[in-house]
Design an enzyme around this catalytic site. Structure first.
Site, PDB file in Angstrom:
ATOM      1  CB  ALA A  18       8.637   5.909   6.618  1.00 17.43           C
ATOM      2  CD  GLU A  19       4.061   3.215   3.504  1.00 23.21           C
ATOM      3  OE1 GLU A  19       4.459   2.569   2.519  1.00 23.21           O
ATOM      4  OE2 GLU A  19       4.381   2.947   4.691  1.00 23.21           O
TER       5      GLU A  19
ATOM      6  CG  PHE B  72       0.473  -0.512  -5.496  1.00 25.54           C
ATOM      7  CD1 PHE B  72      -0.162  -0.866  -6.677  1.00 25.54           C
ATOM      8  CD2 PHE B  72       1.844  -0.685  -5.397  1.00 25.54           C
ATOM      9  CE1 PHE B  72       0.566  -1.370  -7.748  1.00 25.54           C
ATOM     10  CE2 PHE B  72       2.578  -1.186  -6.461  1.00 25.54           C
ATOM     11  CZ  PHE B  72       1.936  -1.535  -7.644  1.00 25.54           C
TER      12      PHE B  72
ATOM     13  CG  ASP C 166      -3.979  -2.151  -2.355  1.00 22.94           C
ATOM     14  OD1 ASP C 166      -3.876  -1.238  -3.187  1.00 22.94           O
ATOM     15  OD2 ASP C 166      -4.601  -3.193  -2.566  1.00 22.94           O
TER      16      ASP C 166
ATOM     17  N   PRO D 119      -0.403   2.310   6.842  1.00 20.13           N
ATOM     18  CG  PRO D 119       1.653   1.239   6.522  1.00 20.13           C
ATOM     19  CD  PRO D 119       0.341   1.513   5.848  1.00 20.13           C
TER      20      PRO D 119
ATOM     21  CG  HIS E  15       0.440  -5.010  -5.373  1.00 18.93           C
ATOM     22  ND1 HIS E  15       0.714  -5.912  -4.368  1.00 18.93           N
ATOM     23  CD2 HIS E  15       1.595  -4.340  -5.607  1.00 18.93           C
ATOM     24  CE1 HIS E  15       1.981  -5.806  -4.018  1.00 18.93           C
ATOM     25  NE2 HIS E  15       2.537  -4.858  -4.750  1.00 18.93           N
TER      26      HIS E  15
END
Length: 682
Positions: A411-412, A438, A440, A444, A483
């Site tokens: 959960a970024e 990563f 990318d 979020p 990635h």
């Protein structure tokens, strides 16, 4: 009848002095609430006002149960009464409303109706609804880690619960067993959107009833006594049990959502009459008289006192200074650590070369030993012998323990938001996060990233999120989508965050040390293709430091300057060496190292010497960071140029997975060499 008996009991067991104090706070809050739109009509300010009327009971209870000596309060934009009850004065409310320099929340830098007083732990909260739940969870982690007293209180409307990061915050607080009180003030509407369009449950707190370690208390937010009982119990339980609580308070919204909303367009007359009938202030006044706890004369005396108080506050606010235009440049960046041993970030050291990944791992450990208030978390950070997806944090949990090195959920937003929150607990705290496995996957977390970039500016320097966000960036690994992208082109557009991107092991160590010792947020981009690459390995002096905003010449030259960073630095050196061997030119290669702040002086000095510029980076040419570098050269160094500024980077497509596609998309030594040769021949 039973309800009346219960109310009589509560009133009789409450001191009259307290009852009258509550009435004074409620009347004062309502007076300010009703006065606010007049400032807009007179073009004085308060251009955004979300009325608190109808939420009076629960807001009084929140404020009266907040202890600024140990608790932390995160109010939302409707919490005027909450902040008054927590101790703000009428003057401080109006200062905020009309955006005066004397506004204790941030000197008029934030929207009106965003009340705060950071020195009292009443935190300055963003306009992004509900995002402060993550900050409350983060500071509660700090409370628990340091075994301190107190709780975090997060206040918000029921519609904010539809936001994903609110679920992340409540789930995380439940999982970590954090002392947070999440207050949901449910008035049935998200602006004009009725609750049934938000969630299937009539009471949104029911969405969380299956969570372990979480207590839920339902109360009548229109009733002072029921609200007071609920908040008193919630704060006590959260602190004693060290677990989270939701207080779901049923309220009414008497007026429109804000002064830019017209609720008569979506609410009928019957409903508008209903909400006025359930006015918490009017009910409380009737009860005080009915149960003979106050006379009409006593309450009228308080009403008169409030009128004078508001008038005096108004006069003080009108005489208060406005912010100065030039102050916009203050508090953009928090103070940076200034290297002492290596002020230019350069060294002459002939020791054993270390790989870039060794530089990162070693520096993290050194800084954790240097500052015991340092923490790191992220996904896959600390699972037995694993230390992150690339093992950058390998061995750290074993040395520093689970309280300082631990895994986060996938959960970024939670990873980023709780870093913001925990850093509020103590100014000595330094937090490092792997924002995503990563770079990318960081998207979020962007809402929290953006929020954190303007914390220092928005609070007028009262709060600095001391956080280093590490991201494994770039391609050349055959990773494809999610990635192999590099994202600095987007993330360097936000003021308030420093951005660094090393190419060699020594700079990786030095920049990380500076980031971890500085105040404020640093985005630390790591070229993952170079983690174990021999060409990025260098000797690293003990306690090596690299300052922000200092470029490094990797190859001296006279005929052309190549400006680069990250993975492409090595390709640029290779291309320059190859052209030199072919007798085509002597090229200077400048490694920026630091993108924000940018070493403009070094760039212009080199261009003045060589008269030609080639900007190279891995990111897309179109709208990439090189466009800004090129614009700076054209604007400030045009007189030095003998040829147009040229750029090399990725094509304007995503990075493909197949190695053939990746090679076509990303820059390489040959592409750089060809561009440099063309520029030398111009």
């Amino acid at each position: 009848m039973k309800s009346d008996v219960k109310e009589i009991y509560k009133i009789r067991t409450t001191e009259k002095e307290t009852l009258l104090k509550w009435y004074h706070l409620l009347r004062l809050g309502r007076s300010l609430d009703e006065r606010a739109p007049n400032y807009l009509k007179q073009a004085i300010g308060w251009s955004y006002h979300a009325p608190a009327a109808g939420h009076d009971g629960i807001q009084l209870a929140i404020g009266q149960n907040f202890d600024r000596s140990k608790d932390h309060l995160f109010p939302y934009y409707r919490d005027l009464q909450t902040c008054l009850a927590a101790g703000l004065t009428a003057e401080e409310i109006i200062f905020n409303g009309i955006s005066k320099d004397t506004d204790v929340a941030g000197g008029g830098r934030h929207m009106s109706n965003h009340f705060a007083k950071p020195e009292w732990n009443i935190h300055n909260v963003s306009s992004s609804t509900g995002n402060h739940t993550l900050h409350a969870a983060g500071i509660a982690r700090g409370i628990k880690t340091y075994k301190a007293k107190g709780v975090a209180i997060s206040s918000q409307g029921e519609s904010s619960v539809s936001e994903g990061y609110v679920y992340e915050a409540i789930n995380g607080a439940s999982n970590e067993e954090l002392p947070v009180v999440f207050v949901i003030q449910d008035n049935g509407y998200g602006i004009s959107v009725p609750k049934e369009d938000q969630t299937a449950n009539r009471k949104v707190a029911k969405n969380f009833e299956g969570m372990k370690n979480l207590r839920i208390i339902y109360c009548n937010g229109k009733d002072v006594f029921d609200s007071m009982n609920a908040m008193t119990e919630a704060v006590k339980w959260a602190e004693e049990e060290q677990k989270p609580v939701i207080v779901h308070a049923n309220c009414v919204r008497i007026h429109s959502h804000s002064n830019s909303d017209r609720h008569e367009l979506y609410r009928d007359k019957a409903e508008l009459n209903y909400v006025k009938e359930y006015d918490p202030l009017a009910k409380y006044r009737r009860m005080l008289i009915r149960y003979e706890r106050a006379s009409e004369e006593e309450l009228e005396e308080i009403d008169a006192k409030v009128k004078k108080e508001v008038l005096a506050a108004h006069k003080a606010a009108m005489a208060a200074p406005d912010p100065k235009p030039e102050s916009v440049y203050d508090f953009v960046f928090a103070p940076a650590y200034e290297p002492k041993k290596f002020p230019d970030g350069l060294h002459k050291h002939d020791g054993e070369p270390k790989k870039l990944i060794e530089a990162l791992n070693g520096t993290l450990k050194e800084e954790f030993r240097h500052n015991p208030h340092t923490y790191i978390w992220g996904q896959d950070m600390a699972n037995k012998d694993k230390g992150g997806i690339f093992n950058v944090s390998k061995g750290m949990q074993q040395e520093f323990g689970k309280e300082r090195v631990f895994n986060a959920p996938i959960a970024e937003d939670y990873i980023m938001g709780t870093a913001n929150g925990m850093s509020r607990f103590n100014k000595d705290i330094r937090i490092v996060i792997e924002g995503a496995e990563f770079a990318d996957y960081f998207w979020p977390a962007m809402e929290q990233f953006v929020e954190t970039t303007h914390e220092y500016w928005r609070t007028k320097g009262q709060f600095s999120p001391n956080v280093t966000v590490r991201l494994a960036s770039g391609g050349y690994i055959g990773g494809g989508l999610y990635h192999s992208q590099t994202i600095e082109g987007a993330l360097t557009t936000f003021p308030g965050v420093r951005v660094v991107y090393p190419s060699y092991a020594d700079d990786a160590a030095g920049l990380l040390r500076t980031a971890m010792r500085s105040e404020g947020m640093t985005l630390y981009l790591e070229p993952k293709a170079l983690y174990n690459s021999p060409k990025a390995a260098t000797p690293i002096p003990d306690e090596f430091e690299v300052p922000y905003g200092k470029a490094r010449i990797r190859r001296e030259g006279t005929d052309l300057t190549i400006i680069t960073y990250g993975n492409t630095t090595h390709m640029c050196v290779e291309a320059a060496n190859a052209l030199k061997e072919e007798g085509i030119g002597n090229i200077e290669v400048m490694d920026l190292r630091s993108l924000i702040p940018l070493d403009k002086e070094a760039i212009l000095a080199s261009i003045k010497k060589t008269s030609r510029a080639l900007v190279v980076h891995e990111d897309k040419v179109f709208a990439g960071f090189g466009a800004e570098v090129s614009a700076i050269i054209t604007e400030l160094g045009f007189e030095y140029l003998d040829a147009p500024v040229k750029r090399v980077g990725s094509v304007f497509t995503p990075v493909g997975f197949n190695r053939i596609l990746e090679a076509e998309i990303l820059p390489d030594t040959q592409k750089i060499k060809s561009a440099a040769a063309d520029l030398l021949a111009y």
